[in-house]
Design a protein around this motif. Structure first.
Motif, mmCIF file in Angstrom:
data_model
loop_
_atom_site.group_PDB
_atom_site.id
_atom_site.type_symbol
_atom_site.label_atom_id
_atom_site.label_comp_id
_atom_site.label_asym_id
_atom_site.label_seq_id
_atom_site.Cartn_x
_atom_site.Cartn_y
_atom_site.Cartn_z
ATOM 1 N N LEU A 61 -10.331 -23.816 42.189
ATOM 2 C CA LEU A 61 -11.478 -24.592 42.660
ATOM 3 C C LEU A 61 -12.431 -24.925 41.512
ATOM 4 O O LEU A 61 -12.903 -26.064 41.383
ATOM 5 N N GLY A 62 -12.699 -23.935 40.659
ATOM 6 C CA GLY A 62 -13.600 -24.161 39.526
ATOM 7 C C GLY A 62 -13.045 -25.158 38.523
ATOM 8 O O GLY A 62 -13.783 -25.992 37.993
ATOM 9 N N VAL A 63 -11.744 -25.088 38.268
ATOM 10 C CA VAL A 63 -11.122 -26.035 37.335
ATOM 11 C C VAL A 63 -11.151 -27.444 37.915
ATOM 12 O O VAL A 63 -11.417 -28.420 37.203
ATOM 13 N N ALA A 64 -10.895 -27.564 39.221
ATOM 14 C CA ALA A 64 -10.923 -28.893 39.849
ATOM 15 C C ALA A 64 -12.316 -29.517 39.770
ATOM 16 O O ALA A 64 -12.471 -30.694 39.397
ATOM 17 N N PHE A 65 -13.341 -28.736 40.096
ATOM 18 C CA PHE A 65 -14.703 -29.273 40.040
ATOM 19 C C PHE A 65 -15.150 -29.530 38.600
ATOM 20 O O PHE A 65 -15.845 -30.508 38.328
ATOM 21 N N GLY A 66 -14.759 -28.669 37.664
ATOM 22 C CA GLY A 66 -15.132 -28.880 36.265
ATOM 23 C C GLY A 66 -14.495 -30.132 35.685
ATOM 24 O O GLY A 66 -15.153 -30.922 34.998
ATOM 25 N N ALA A 67 -13.210 -30.323 35.964
ATOM 26 C CA ALA A 67 -12.527 -31.519 35.466
ATOM 27 C C ALA A 67 -13.093 -32.780 36.112
ATOM 28 O O ALA A 67 -13.259 -33.813 35.449
ATOM 29 N N ALA A 68 -13.410 -32.698 37.401
ATOM 30 C CA ALA A 68 -14.012 -33.852 38.079
ATOM 31 C C ALA A 68 -15.381 -34.178 37.494
ATOM 32 O O ALA A 68 -15.725 -35.354 37.319
ATOM 33 N N ALA A 69 -16.159 -33.159 37.183
ATOM 34 C CA ALA A 69 -17.490 -33.389 36.620
ATOM 35 C C ALA A 69 -17.405 -34.069 35.255
ATOM 36 O O ALA A 69 -18.148 -35.010 34.974
ATOM 37 N N VAL A 70 -16.484 -33.601 34.425
ATOM 38 C CA VAL A 70 -16.342 -34.208 33.096
ATOM 39 C C VAL A 70 -15.841 -35.652 33.220
ATOM 40 O O VAL A 70 -16.368 -36.571 32.588
ATOM 41 N N GLY A 71 -14.827 -35.863 34.055
ATOM 42 C CA GLY A 71 -14.279 -37.212 34.215
ATOM 43 C C GLY A 71 -15.280 -38.189 34.800
ATOM 44 O O GLY A 71 -15.446 -39.310 34.304
ATOM 45 N N LEU A 72 -15.962 -37.772 35.862
ATOM 46 C CA LEU A 72 -16.959 -38.659 36.469
ATOM 47 C C LEU A 72 -18.146 -38.890 35.544
ATOM 48 O O LEU A 72 -18.740 -39.973 35.540
ATOM 49 N N GLY A 73 -18.512 -37.879 34.764
ATOM 50 C CA GLY A 73 -19.600 -38.059 33.802
ATOM 51 C C GLY A 73 -19.253 -39.083 32.732
ATOM 52 O O GLY A 73 -20.091 -39.900 32.346
ATOM 53 N N LEU A 74 -18.014 -39.031 32.248
ATOM 54 C CA LEU A 74 -17.595 -40.023 31.253
ATOM 55 C C LEU A 74 -17.559 -41.429 31.847
ATOM 56 O O LEU A 74 -17.969 -42.394 31.198
ATOM 57 N N LEU A 75 -17.082 -41.539 33.087
ATOM 58 C CA LEU A 75 -17.101 -42.852 33.746
ATOM 59 C C LEU A 75 -18.532 -43.324 34.010
ATOM 60 O O LEU A 75 -18.827 -44.520 33.888
ATOM 61 N N GLY A 76 -19.420 -42.400 34.355
ATOM 62 C CA GLY A 76 -20.820 -42.756 34.564
ATOM 63 C C GLY A 76 -21.490 -43.225 33.279
ATOM 64 O O GLY A 76 -22.270 -44.178 33.286
ATOM 65 N N LEU A 77 -21.174 -42.558 32.154
ATOM 66 C CA LEU A 77 -21.711 -43.023 30.862
ATOM 67 C C LEU A 77 -21.223 -44.422 30.533
ATOM 68 O O LEU A 77 -21.982 -45.257 30.030
ATOM 69 N N ARG A 78 -19.962 -44.671 30.820
ATOM 70 C CA ARG A 78 -19.412 -46.001 30.558
ATOM 71 C C ARG A 78 -20.111 -47.050 31.430
ATOM 72 O O ARG A 78 -20.422 -48.149 30.971
ATOM 73 N N GLN A 79 -20.369 -46.701 32.693
ATOM 74 C CA GLN A 79 -21.027 -47.624 33.606
ATOM 75 C C GLN A 79 -22.462 -47.913 33.162
ATOM 76 O O GLN A 79 -22.924 -49.052 33.236
ATOM 77 N N VAL A 80 -23.161 -46.897 32.690
ATOM 78 C CA VAL A 80 -24.543 -47.084 32.247
ATOM 79 C C VAL A 80 -24.588 -47.889 30.958
ATOM 80 O O VAL A 80 -25.486 -48.707 30.747
ATOM 81 N N ARG A 81 -23.619 -47.684 30.088
ATOM 82 C CA ARG A 81 -23.598 -48.346 28.785
ATOM 83 C C ARG A 81 -23.319 -49.844 28.877
ATOM 84 O O ARG A 81 -23.720 -50.610 28.006
ATOM 85 N N GLN A 82 -22.606 -50.280 29.911
ATOM 86 C CA GLN A 82 -22.247 -51.692 30.031
ATOM 87 C C GLN A 82 -23.497 -52.532 30.269
ATOM 88 O O GLN A 82 -24.340 -52.200 31.088
#
Length: 124
Positions: A61-82
């Motif tokens: 459970l912790g690995v799933a949430f941690g990986a999701a947080a990192v992935g969504l954070g990177l996508l969120g940074l990309r969305q904000v940067r555009q």
């Protein structure tokens, strides 16, 4: 055009907070909390022999949430940067995305460390 009855209206669109960045922060905080549960279960069940199993279940459970947080954070940074032309929606939330990546990465690392510690304690 000057001298005509036509006018040009430019509507101001307010920036919107990125949903990806917010979700990343939420998943990162959950990952950090689950990492504490992994450590506590591993320590509590070390004598009984069940600590490794319980910690392993929460590790997934912790690995799933941690990986999701990192992935969504990177996508969120990309969305904000555009950048987009003025009538389009602009996104904010760079700090939320960075906090989500940080919490998710820390939660992921502490989860894996706690699981390894639980396995060592059960084996000893």
């Amino acid at each position: 055009m000057p001298g005509t009855s036509f006018g040009l209206v430019h509507l101001e669109v307010r920036p919107v907070v990125s949903g990806l960045a917010v979700t990343s922060l939420i998943a990162g905080v959950i990952s950090a909390l689950v990492s504490l549960a992994v450590g506590c279960l591993g320590l509590a069940g070390a004598d009984g022999g069940w600590g490794g199993w319980a910690a392993g279940a929460f590790t997934l459970l912790g690995v799933a949430f941690g990986a999701a947080a990192v992935g969504l954070g990177l996508l969120g940074l990309r969305q904000v940067r555009q950048t987009a032309p003025p009538p389009a929606v602009r996104f904010t939330g760079r700090g939320l995305a960075i906090a989500g990546i940080s919490c998710g990465g820390a939660g992921l690392a502490v989860t894996l460390f706690s699981f390894a510690l639980a396995l060592l304690l059960v084996a000893a």
